[in-house]
Design an enzyme around this catalytic site. Structure first.
Site, PDB file in Angstrom:
ATOM      1  CB  CYS A  30     -22.567   5.909 -13.374  1.00 47.27           C
ATOM      2  SG  CYS A  30     -21.253   7.157 -13.476  1.00 47.27           S
TER       3      CYS A  30
ATOM      4  CB  CYS B 135     -13.937   4.497 -12.750  1.00 41.72           C
ATOM      5  SG  CYS B 135     -14.759   6.107 -12.684  1.00 41.72           S
TER       6      CYS B 135
ATOM      7  CB  CYS C  48     -18.514   0.654 -15.341  1.00 40.72           C
ATOM      8  SG  CYS C  48     -18.662   1.207 -13.624  1.00 40.72           S
TER       9      CYS C  48
ATOM     10  CD  GLU D 121      -2.986  -0.788  -0.058  1.00 39.34           C
ATOM     11  OE1 GLU D 121      -3.319   0.388  -0.344  1.00 39.34           O
ATOM     12  OE2 GLU D 121      -3.356  -1.775  -0.709  1.00 39.34           O
TER      13      GLU D 121
ATOM     14  CB  CYS E  43     -18.498   4.002 -19.299  1.00 33.38           C
ATOM     15  SG  CYS E  43     -17.704   5.470 -18.597  1.00 33.38           S
TER      16      CYS E  43
END
Length: 333
Positions: free
Chosen positions: A196, A180, A190, A24, A187
């Site tokens: 959305c 995204c 998605c 991370e 899209c």
């Protein structure tokens, strides 16, 4: 932060909080394709938090060298020492405790806790901000406090049951990283395209609102190559600031006199030599131009290494913890 698709726990693909933490932190501001080889070398050298905590900071910086944003490496080392000192070498798994460690903010703590122990807590990294801003048509720059507050509230409200939190957290990060995306979002594939709002209203390119533009300051400095007898003089950078704690070349302002610098700093007789090609290097908040210059040395006092200075061959210097543009310069010699 631009991430690419990755399995649970990032490059680590594990429930081990130590490895999740490393991945991370490395993935902040760095693409996963760049991170993977660094991550693998890092865990090979520091397989657990005790190994990292007991290692000299220079070793950690050397293993980090090239990833940039070196404050992250300082925080990694400091956090590892805190884990050993305060937690008996057992890496915390709850977000509240994780957030007390150096370099671990709210989102990173939540991600580690969710991926290592299924803690039900929200994340809000750059990719997630973009997903939420588009999906709910939230106006404004996500870094602005009022906009960030709206996004955090939404992220908290959308949390699923604890049994689903690890998959949800990883999926949300991957959604922003691979679908995204900032440019050319996909899209059509998605999974949340049906509701959305940015897609419905044809506002994908508008949202999230960009950072208000400011002129990027520019800084220019001269770096000096002292290299008698085939050795290169390296100087330890201050622990905080640009390239904190790394080894670099002595640095002066462009209009400083090399002769006066050499006499005042080293009691040496030296003059400016050949100018080498400038090196451009970008930081988040400013642009830096380095003007390397070889130095002609007429007299040098007996060389005594100190904690601040060291003489190394070019090959040995390339093994040290160097800033990326200095490494590039030395490789070109």
């Amino acid at each position: 932060m631009q991430r690419r698709s990755r399995k649970r726990g990032g490059p680590a693909n594990t429930r081990d909080p130590y490895r999740i933490w490393l991945s991370e932190i490395m993935l902040q501001q760095t693409q996963v394709a760049t991170v993977i080889p660094y991550f693998e070398r890092f865990v090979a050298k520091f397989p657990d938090v005790r190994a990292l905590a007991s290692a000299p900071l220079d070793d950690a910086l050397a293993s980090w060298s090239g990833l940039g944003y070196y404050r992250r490496a300082h925080h990694l080392h400091a956090a590892a020492q805190r884990v050993v000192a305060d937690h008996g070498g057992e890496f915390p798994r709850d977000a509240a405790t994780l957030a007390t460690l150096p370099g671990i903010g709210r989102t990173t703590a939540a991600a580690i806790a969710a991926l290592s122990r299924d803690e039900r807590t929200a994340i809000l990294d750059g990719n997630v901000k973009r997903v939420l801003a588009r999906h709910r048509a939230i106006e404004g720059f996500p870094g602005a406090p009022n906009v960030a507050a709206k996004l955090w509230s939404l992220a908290d409200a959308l949390l699923p049951a604890r049994s689903e939190i690890a998959a949800y957290t990883q999926g949300l990060m991957d959604l922003g990283a691979t679908v995204c995306t900032r440019a050319n979002p996909r899209c059509n594939v998605c999974p949340v395209k049906r509701d959305c709002l940015a897609r419905r209203d044809n506002r994908i390119r508008e949202l999230p609102s960009p950072r208000p533009r400011k002129p990027l300051p520019r800084l220019a400095v001269r770096v000096l190559l002292f290299e008698p007898s085939g050795k290169i003089l390296l100087e330890k950078r201050p622990p905080v600031g640009i390239w904190g704690g790394l080894w670099s070349l002595p640095e002066i302002a462009l209009d400083d006199d090399v002769r006066a610098f050499a006499r005042g700093r080293f009691d040496a007789d030296a003059t400016a030599g050949i100018d080498l090609a400038p090196i451009e290097h970008g930081f988040t908040h400013f642009a830096l131009t380095l003007y390397p210059q070889r130095v002609n040395i007429a007299r040098w006092p007996p060389r005594v290494e100190t904690p601040q200075y060291v003489w190394l061959s070019r090959d040995d210097a390339l093994q040290a913890a160097l800033p990326a543009p200095i490494r590039k310069l030395l490789r070109s010699l």
